[in-house]
Design a protein around this motif. Structure first.
Motif, short mmCIF file in Angstrom:
data_model
loop_
_atom_site.label_atom_id
_atom_site.label_comp_id
_atom_site.label_asym_id
_atom_site.label_seq_id
_atom_site.Cartn_x
_atom_site.Cartn_y
_atom_site.Cartn_z
N GLN A 1 0.86 -1.20 0.11
CA GLN A 1 -0.06 -0.06 -0.21
C GLN A 1 0.66 1.17 0.03
O GLN A 1 0.39 2.06 -0.56
CB GLN A 1 -0.94 0.12 1.11
N TYR A 2 1.72 1.24 0.67
CA TYR A 2 2.76 2.58 0.84
C TYR A 2 3.53 2.58 -0.43
O TYR A 2 3.72 3.91 -1.00
CB TYR A 2 3.82 2.37 2.28
N VAL A 3 4.04 1.66 -0.96
CA VAL A 3 4.90 1.66 -2.22
C VAL A 3 3.94 2.07 -3.48
O VAL A 3 4.38 2.83 -4.01
CB VAL A 3 5.58 0.43 -2.46
N THR A 4 2.82 1.47 -3.54
CA THR A 4 1.67 2.14 -4.43
C THR A 4 1.54 3.49 -4.10
O THR A 4 1.45 4.21 -5.34
CB THR A 4 0.45 1.23 -4.22
N SER A 5 1.27 4.15 -3.05
CA SER A 5 0.99 5.57 -2.87
C SER A 5 2.26 6.28 -3.28
O SER A 5 2.28 7.33 -3.93
CB SER A 5 0.61 5.87 -1.41
N LEU A 6 3.45 5.87 -2.99
CA LEU A 6 4.72 6.43 -3.11
C LEU A 6 5.02 6.66 -4.67
O LEU A 6 5.49 7.73 -5.36
CB LEU A 6 5.96 5.49 -2.72
N LYS A 7 4.56 5.76 -5.49
CA LYS A 7 4.74 5.81 -6.85
C LYS A 7 3.55 6.66 -7.43
O LYS A 7 3.96 7.47 -8.32
CB LYS A 7 4.74 4.16 -7.58
N GLY B 1 4.52 14.24 -8.97
CA GLY B 1 5.81 15.30 -8.74
C GLY B 1 6.73 15.12 -7.76
O GLY B 1 7.67 15.95 -7.29
N LEU B 2 6.46 14.15 -6.81
CA LEU B 2 7.24 14.03 -5.69
C LEU B 2 8.47 13.23 -6.34
O LEU B 2 8.80 12.51 -7.09
CB LEU B 2 6.57 12.79 -4.78
N GLU B 3 9.45 14.08 -5.57
CA GLU B 3 11.22 13.80 -6.16
C GLU B 3 11.62 12.67 -4.91
O GLU B 3 11.54 12.97 -3.64
CB GLU B 3 11.82 14.81 -6.10
N ILE B 4 12.28 11.71 -5.44
CA ILE B 4 13.00 10.79 -4.33
C ILE B 4 14.39 10.90 -4.63
O ILE B 4 15.09 10.51 -5.71
CB ILE B 4 12.58 9.18 -4.80
N LEU B 5 15.22 11.06 -3.75
CA LEU B 5 16.50 11.08 -3.83
C LEU B 5 17.23 10.42 -2.70
O LEU B 5 17.12 10.22 -1.43
CB LEU B 5 17.29 12.71 -3.30
N CYS B 6 18.13 9.27 -3.20
CA CYS B 6 18.76 8.20 -2.60
C CYS B 6 20.11 8.62 -2.23
O CYS B 6 21.02 8.96 -3.21
CB CYS B 6 18.48 7.04 -2.99
N TYR B 7 20.77 8.48 -0.90
CA TYR B 7 22.19 8.79 -0.94
C TYR B 7 22.86 7.73 -0.02
O TYR B 7 22.30 7.57 1.00
CB TYR B 7 22.44 10.17 -0.48
#
Length: 234
Positions: free
Chosen positions: A197-203, A209-215
């Motif tokens: 459910q969370y991953v579906t919402s995240l996508k 327009g949400l940006e995901i930055l991984c470091y």
């Protein structure tokens, strides 16, 4: 982000009640350390693991030691989630997180009951441009050469997404930083089996327009520094 003082080496006896860890110091003394990490730490909280602790004799503090890092398969991993803001803010200031460069001010949002779930608000140089709301989450579960996120169902993660979605609706920039306090991975993958459910919402929010930055981070006995951009894969 540099540690304030040298760390103490110890061996993990047991992590329990989420925020507590019994450890054995090099001199043989058994102490209880604070574990500032709400994730499951499935492959990190292993009895016998080599851990490193900071020491703080601040008045009124019940536990003098805090668990900072752990050695996992020869790699140091930072486990203190409260360090995420300082690591990120320093990374923005020194240009490592180049995607968040050019803002006039970084305002820290302090946690409070019923308050905001974002960690910082970036104020633009020109008021004609939108502010940027940034939430920082952590990833710890490694599978192969990648990290999995999330590693379970967390109500807080969902609240973070709701606030970032509201920021998008208000015309603001919204960024989710997935911080890995380790350097032995090449990417972060969404774990659909942990919380579909969370991953579906995240996508859906990324499409909006949400940006995901991984470091990833360089971790040593002296400190922890954001150092490498990692791809995020659904």
């Amino acid at each position: 982000m540099n540690f304030d003082s040298p760390l103490y080496r110890a061996s993990l006896i047991e992590r329990y009640a989420t925020v507590l860890a019994d450890v054995c110091l090099e001199n043989g003394e058994a102490v209880t350390a604070y574990c500032s990490n709400t994730t499951r730490m499935k492959t990190l909280a292993v009895p016998g693991a080599e851990v490193f602790l900071s020491f703080n004799r601040k008045e009124g503090r019940r536990l003098l030691y805090t668990w900072e890092t752990v050695s996992a398969n020869g790699t140091l991993v930072g486990v203190n989630e409260t360090r995420r803001y300082d690591i990120t803010a320093e990374g923005i200031a020194n240009g490592v997180l180049s995607e968040l460069a050019g803002y006039r001010e970084i305002r820290r949002v302090l946690p409070s009951r019923g308050g905001s779930t974002v960690d910082m608000v970036l104020i633009p140089q020109d008021d004609r441009f939108p502010v940027c709301r940034v939430a920082i989450v952590t990833a710890y579960l490694k599978q192969g050469v990648d990290l999995l996120f999330p590693d379970g169902i967390y109500v807080w993660n969902r609240k973070v997404l709701e606030e970032l979605d509201a920021a998008l609706d208000a015309g603001e920039r919204a960024v989710l930083i997935v911080l890995a306090q380790r350097i032995d991975c090449i990417g972060v993958r969404a774990d659909w089996t942990a919380d579909a459910q969370y991953v579906t919402s995240l996508k859906e929010f990324c499409d909006k327009g949400l940006e995901i930055l991984c470091y990833g981070c360089t971790v040593s006995s002296q400190g922890i520094w954001a150092s490498a951009r990692l791809p995020f894969m659904f």
